[in-house]
Design a protein around this motif. Structure first.
Motif, PDB file in Angstrom:
ATOM      1  N   ILE A 135       0.852  -1.183   0.000  1.00  0.00           N
ATOM      2  CA  ILE A 135       0.000   0.000   0.000  1.00  0.00           C
ATOM      3  C   ILE A 135       0.893   1.240   0.000  1.00  0.00           C
ATOM      4  CG2 ILE A 135      -1.745   1.284   1.292  1.00  0.00           C
ATOM      5  CD1 ILE A 135      -2.663  -1.494   2.348  1.00  0.00           C
ATOM      6  N   SER A 136       0.650   2.110  -0.977  1.00  0.00           N
ATOM      7  CA  SER A 136       1.476   3.312  -1.087  1.00  0.00           C
ATOM      8  C   SER A 136       0.817   4.542  -0.460  1.00  0.00           C
ATOM      9  CB  SER A 136       1.820   3.591  -2.544  1.00  0.00           C
ATOM     10  OG  SER A 136       0.643   3.726  -3.314  1.00  0.00           O
ATOM     11  N   GLU A 137      -0.511   4.539  -0.361  1.00  0.00           N
ATOM     12  CA  GLU A 137      -1.195   5.693   0.251  1.00  0.00           C
ATOM     13  C   GLU A 137      -2.583   5.292   0.716  1.00  0.00           C
ATOM     14  OE1 GLU A 137      -1.279   8.509   2.165  1.00  0.00           O
ATOM     15  OE2 GLU A 137       0.265   9.125   0.757  1.00  0.00           O
ATOM     16  N   ILE A 138      -3.015   5.918   1.794  1.00  0.00           N
ATOM     17  CA  ILE A 138      -4.360   5.720   2.349  1.00  0.00           C
ATOM     18  C   ILE A 138      -4.937   7.104   2.648  1.00  0.00           C
ATOM     19  CG2 ILE A 138      -5.747   4.779   4.225  1.00  0.00           C
ATOM     20  CD1 ILE A 138      -3.478   2.796   4.739  1.00  0.00           C
ATOM     21  N   PHE A 139      -6.165   7.306   2.217  1.00  0.00           N
ATOM     22  CA  PHE A 139      -6.864   8.564   2.482  1.00  0.00           C
ATOM     23  C   PHE A 139      -8.208   8.250   3.131  1.00  0.00           C
ATOM     24  CE2 PHE A 139      -4.499   9.124  -1.501  1.00  0.00           C
ATOM     25  CZ  PHE A 139      -3.693  10.202  -1.168  1.00  0.00           C
ATOM     26  N   LEU A 140      -8.590   9.018   4.123  1.00  0.00           N
ATOM     27  CA  LEU A 140      -9.923   8.954   4.707  1.00  0.00           C
ATOM     28  C   LEU A 140     -10.521  10.343   4.643  1.00  0.00           C
ATOM     29  CD1 LEU A 140      -9.798   6.955   8.081  1.00  0.00           C
ATOM     30  CD2 LEU A 140     -10.813   6.236   5.925  1.00  0.00           C
ATOM     31  N   GLU A 168      -2.403   7.837  13.466  1.00  0.00           N
ATOM     32  CA  GLU A 168      -1.554   7.160  14.449  1.00  0.00           C
ATOM     33  C   GLU A 168      -0.943   5.875  13.882  1.00  0.00           C
ATOM     34  OE1 GLU A 168      -4.021   6.490  17.869  1.00  0.00           O
ATOM     35  OE2 GLU A 168      -4.378   8.632  18.166  1.00  0.00           O
ATOM     36  N   ILE A 169      -1.672   5.159  13.020  1.00  0.00           N
ATOM     37  CA  ILE A 169      -1.197   3.854  12.540  1.00  0.00           C
ATOM     38  C   ILE A 169      -0.752   3.856  11.076  1.00  0.00           C
ATOM     39  CG2 ILE A 169      -2.617   2.624  14.207  1.00  0.00           C
ATOM     40  CD1 ILE A 169      -4.456   1.874  11.791  1.00  0.00           C
ATOM     41  N   LYS A 170      -0.967   4.949  10.383  1.00  0.00           N
ATOM     42  CA  LYS A 170      -0.691   5.000   8.937  1.00  0.00           C
ATOM     43  C   LYS A 170       0.754   4.625   8.612  1.00  0.00           C
ATOM     44  CE  LYS A 170      -1.587   8.127   5.073  1.00  0.00           C
ATOM     45  NZ  LYS A 170      -2.109   9.447   4.714  1.00  0.00           N
ATOM     46  N   LYS A 171       1.707   5.121   9.369  1.00  0.00           N
ATOM     47  CA  LYS A 171       3.111   4.852   9.088  1.00  0.00           C
ATOM     48  C   LYS A 171       3.443   3.365   9.250  1.00  0.00           C
ATOM     49  CE  LYS A 171       4.616   6.171  13.713  1.00  0.00           C
ATOM     50  NZ  LYS A 171       3.658   7.038  14.348  1.00  0.00           N
ATOM     51  N   GLU A 172       2.655   2.639  10.046  1.00  0.00           N
ATOM     52  CA  GLU A 172       2.875   1.209  10.232  1.00  0.00           C
ATOM     53  C   GLU A 172       2.319   0.388   9.064  1.00  0.00           C
ATOM     54  OE1 GLU A 172       1.612  -0.121  14.107  1.00  0.00           O
ATOM     55  OE2 GLU A 172       2.109   1.832  14.954  1.00  0.00           O
ATOM     56  N   PHE A 221      -3.740  -8.166   5.457  1.00  0.00           N
ATOM     57  CA  PHE A 221      -3.954  -6.735   5.696  1.00  0.00           C
ATOM     58  C   PHE A 221      -5.055  -6.519   6.738  1.00  0.00           C
ATOM     59  CE2 PHE A 221      -6.511  -2.941   4.787  1.00  0.00           C
ATOM     60  CZ  PHE A 221      -5.585  -1.963   5.069  1.00  0.00           C
ATOM     61  N   ASP A 222      -6.178  -7.223   6.596  1.00  0.00           N
ATOM     62  CA  ASP A 222      -7.291  -7.075   7.529  1.00  0.00           C
ATOM     63  C   ASP A 222      -6.865  -7.391   8.976  1.00  0.00           C
ATOM     64  OD1 ASP A 222      -9.001  -6.326   5.530  1.00  0.00           O
ATOM     65  OD2 ASP A 222      -9.992  -8.278   5.375  1.00  0.00           O
TER      66      ASP A 222
END
Length: 78
Positions: free
Chosen positions: A3-8, A60-64, A76-77
């Motif tokens: 995963i290269s990026e996550i957006f909410l 808080e967890i994105k970098k992990e 992943f789940d």
């Protein structure tokens, strides 16, 4: 799958209540999903978190998560 990026982002559901839209990017995948909450709240309903708290928790967890090479969606789940 790396995963290269996550957006909410907070969006409004059909009843005008805040909910989340999530976008994830990987090498060959671009997935988008929204998560409206149901009106009924029975004892078998899933636990839900206020969308604003979810935004904070992601930071808080994105970098992990970013850059990890997951072997499967199940990995992943978990």
């Amino acid at each position: 799958m790396k995963i290269s990026e996550i957006f909410l982002k907070i969006i409004q559901d059909s009843r005008g209540q805040d909910t989340l839209e999530a976008s994830m990017l990987s090498d060959n995948l671009n997935a988008v999903a929204s998560v409206p909450a149901g009106k009924s709240k029975g004892k078998h309903e899933t636990f839900s978190i206020d969308p604003k708290i979810s935004l904070q928790r992601l930071e808080e967890i994105k970098k992990e998560i970013l850059g990890v090479d997951f072997d499967s969606i199940s990995e992943f789940d978990n």
